[in-house]
Enzyme design. Sequence first.
Site, short mmCIF file in Angstrom:
data_model
loop_
_atom_site.label_atom_id
_atom_site.label_comp_id
_atom_site.label_asym_id
_atom_site.label_seq_id
_atom_site.Cartn_x
_atom_site.Cartn_y
_atom_site.Cartn_z
N LYS A 22 0.85 -1.21 0.00
CA LYS A 22 0.00 0.00 0.00
C LYS A 22 0.87 1.25 0.00
O LYS A 22 0.68 2.16 -0.79
CB LYS A 22 -0.87 0.02 1.24
N ASN A 23 1.88 1.27 0.88
CA ASN A 23 2.66 2.50 1.05
C ASN A 23 3.65 2.74 -0.07
O ASN A 23 4.23 3.81 -0.17
CB ASN A 23 3.37 2.50 2.41
N ARG A 99 -4.70 11.14 3.82
CA ARG A 99 -3.55 12.04 3.98
C ARG A 99 -2.55 11.86 2.86
O ARG A 99 -1.89 12.82 2.43
CB ARG A 99 -2.90 11.73 5.32
N CYS A 123 -4.67 13.22 12.41
CA CYS A 123 -5.40 11.95 12.24
C CYS A 123 -5.30 11.22 13.57
O CYS A 123 -4.73 11.72 14.53
CB CYS A 123 -4.81 11.15 11.09
N ARG A 128 0.62 15.01 12.58
CA ARG A 128 1.18 14.73 11.25
C ARG A 128 1.24 15.97 10.34
O ARG A 128 0.56 16.07 9.33
CB ARG A 128 0.39 13.60 10.59
N ILE A 130 2.94 18.80 7.63
CA ILE A 130 3.66 18.59 6.35
C ILE A 130 4.73 19.66 6.15
O ILE A 130 5.16 19.93 5.02
CB ILE A 130 2.70 18.55 5.14
N LEU A 132 7.84 19.62 6.62
CA LEU A 132 9.08 19.15 5.98
C LEU A 132 8.90 19.01 4.47
O LEU A 132 9.82 19.26 3.69
CB LEU A 132 9.53 17.82 6.59
N ASP A 313 4.89 0.91 11.90
CA ASP A 313 3.67 0.28 11.39
C ASP A 313 3.51 -1.16 11.86
O ASP A 313 2.48 -1.78 11.58
CB ASP A 313 3.66 0.30 9.85
N ILE A 335 7.98 7.42 16.81
CA ILE A 335 7.68 8.16 15.57
C ILE A 335 6.43 9.01 15.71
O ILE A 335 6.41 10.18 15.36
CB ILE A 335 7.52 7.17 14.38
N ARG A 405 -8.46 -0.22 4.27
CA ARG A 405 -7.53 0.74 3.66
C ARG A 405 -6.18 0.07 3.39
O ARG A 405 -5.42 0.51 2.55
CB ARG A 405 -7.31 1.93 4.59
C1 EPZ Z 1 4.39 7.10 6.06
O1 EPZ Z 1 3.64 8.16 6.63
C2 EPZ Z 1 3.44 5.89 6.01
N1 EPZ Z 1 2.28 6.20 5.18
C3 EPZ Z 1 2.98 5.55 7.42
O2 EPZ Z 1 2.18 4.37 7.34
C4 EPZ Z 1 4.20 5.25 8.29
O3 EPZ Z 1 3.78 5.01 9.62
C5 EPZ Z 1 5.17 6.45 8.25
O4 EPZ Z 1 5.52 6.77 6.89
C6 EPZ Z 1 6.46 6.17 9.02
O5 EPZ Z 1 7.10 5.04 8.48
C7 EPZ Z 1 2.39 6.11 3.83
O6 EPZ Z 1 3.45 5.81 3.30
C8 EPZ Z 1 1.17 6.41 3.03
P1 EPZ Z 1 6.56 10.44 8.11
P2 EPZ Z 1 4.24 9.66 6.63
O7 EPZ Z 1 6.51 11.68 7.31
O8 EPZ Z 1 5.02 9.87 5.40
C9 EPZ Z 1 6.75 13.85 11.38
C10 EPZ Z 1 0.33 2.99 7.74
O9 EPZ Z 1 -0.12 2.50 8.78
N2 EPZ Z 1 6.63 14.79 10.26
O10 EPZ Z 1 7.72 9.49 7.92
O11 EPZ Z 1 3.13 10.58 6.93
C11 EPZ Z 1 5.48 13.03 11.58
O12 EPZ Z 1 4.56 13.76 12.37
C12 EPZ Z 1 0.79 4.44 7.72
O13 EPZ Z 1 0.48 2.36 6.66
C13 EPZ Z 1 6.78 16.14 10.49
O14 EPZ Z 1 7.01 16.57 11.62
O15 EPZ Z 1 5.21 9.59 7.87
C14 EPZ Z 1 5.99 11.80 12.28
O16 EPZ Z 1 6.14 12.08 13.65
C15 EPZ Z 1 0.55 5.13 9.05
N3 EPZ Z 1 6.68 17.00 9.45
C16 EPZ Z 1 7.37 11.60 11.67
O17 EPZ Z 1 7.73 12.85 11.06
C17 EPZ Z 1 6.45 16.57 8.17
O18 EPZ Z 1 6.38 17.40 7.25
C18 EPZ Z 1 7.42 10.53 10.58
O19 EPZ Z 1 6.40 10.82 9.66
C19 EPZ Z 1 6.29 15.18 7.95
C20 EPZ Z 1 6.39 14.31 9.01
#
Ligand code: EPZ
Length: 427
Positions: A22-23, A99, A123, A128, A130, A132, A313, A335, A405
Amino acid sequence: MDRILVRGGNRLSGTIPISGAKNSALTLLPCALLTDEPLTLRNLPRLADVDSFGHLLNQLGCSTMIEGARPEDFGRVMTLRAGKVTATIAPYDIVRKMRASILVLGPLLARAGEATVSLPGGCAIGNRPIDLHLKALEAFGAQMETTSGYVTARAKDGRLPGGKIIFPVVSVGATENALMAAARARGTCVIENAAREPEIVDLCNLLVAMGVQIDGIGTETLTIEGTDRLHGATYRVMPDRIEAGSYACAVGIAGGDVDLVGANPADMQATLGALRDAGVTVEEHRKGIRVSSDGKLGPLTLSTAPFPGFATDMQAQFMAMLTKAGGASVLTETIFENRYMHVPELARMGADIQVRGRSAVVRGVDRLVGAPVMATDLRASMSLIIAGLVAEGETNVQRVYHLDRGYERLEEKLSAVGADIERVSDG
Ligand code: EPZ
């Protein structure tokens, strides 16, 4: 609303086919926006989020055509074509439901020279942000503007000049948006402290197949030489390492012997190591991973971390498996700030779990008892199914749209290896 009923006590044995990830699918799909040529993706999982993403791409002018599945794949083949991008906005009502829609930001900016996405809001598992994602696009030369809950990124004269971003925090999504934005940049783009998840490698491999030059694939430093003309490609989505790990936890707690066909052990070493430490037998082979267990498990101390560390995850699924392990396990979620929504539901089934800040102490119990429980987010839902496989009596998991999902044909796959599980529709 559908519910899933699980009656515990059956050992699991046989074969579970692992679907496309999925991811990975959710970051490969928007790559279709980067070219006016057809992009064919194989092994696409049949998931609600994949369908939702297809609808979003249709609204942006990208056609999506489902073809049959190839015999060697478990998923569908979809051909996408964005001959002309007709819109450059991902609206709030779509982003708030999924998202991952923000992943159109980078490719739209790269192809059309501008993109507008709704800020996603929080969520169940955390707020979460964006920030970055936006920092990366700005570092590559985009002009950013945020108004009334939307952010717009623009590239002067239609192509980003290039630049360098050093991420203060590893972010999978921000790395993905940065890579797709860099794909058509005029100059070189460098991403430092990039995420190294296998899904990032899958995205890099697809972009290379479409004509982008990327050095450092699989490492924390990615150097991208964009091109004005990306071409189409045919690409097979990698297998879902989280789905495979989830079913391995199911075997761990229920006992049995199951072959996870199509799984790629190289993507899951931290998960497989933790399973072995808990007493699960794991055999890696050419076609997947064979998992067996007598259901008697020992305690673990685990902390989630970016790849190649233990995946966030997988935290909820391991917690469910460890509710019956001897001794006390300690799980620490580093995380996300709120990824313990499954704890009160597992407690309703008799689990003994204490959450203290970012850590949860799980004391093994002799028995779990089936109960009506509520799914709150994708991986929490799977933890309830896993617990239900050994709980005495019936577990009634509600709001299974969360599960749909990320887990394709879950009840089919588990029934096929002996679980007493069925989906009930409330109309
Ligand atoms: C991806 O989410 C995955 N989703 C998530 O899987 C997974 O848990 C996550 O990566 C971590 O491995 C998809 O790929 C669709 P991050 P993402 O940006 O990209 C913070 C599932 O269950 N952050 O790596 O949203 C954030 O808050 C889902 O399949 C910022 O601060 O995760 C978190 O604490 C859930 N600013 C950390 O970084 C930003 O701009 C990691 O988030 C972006 C993120």
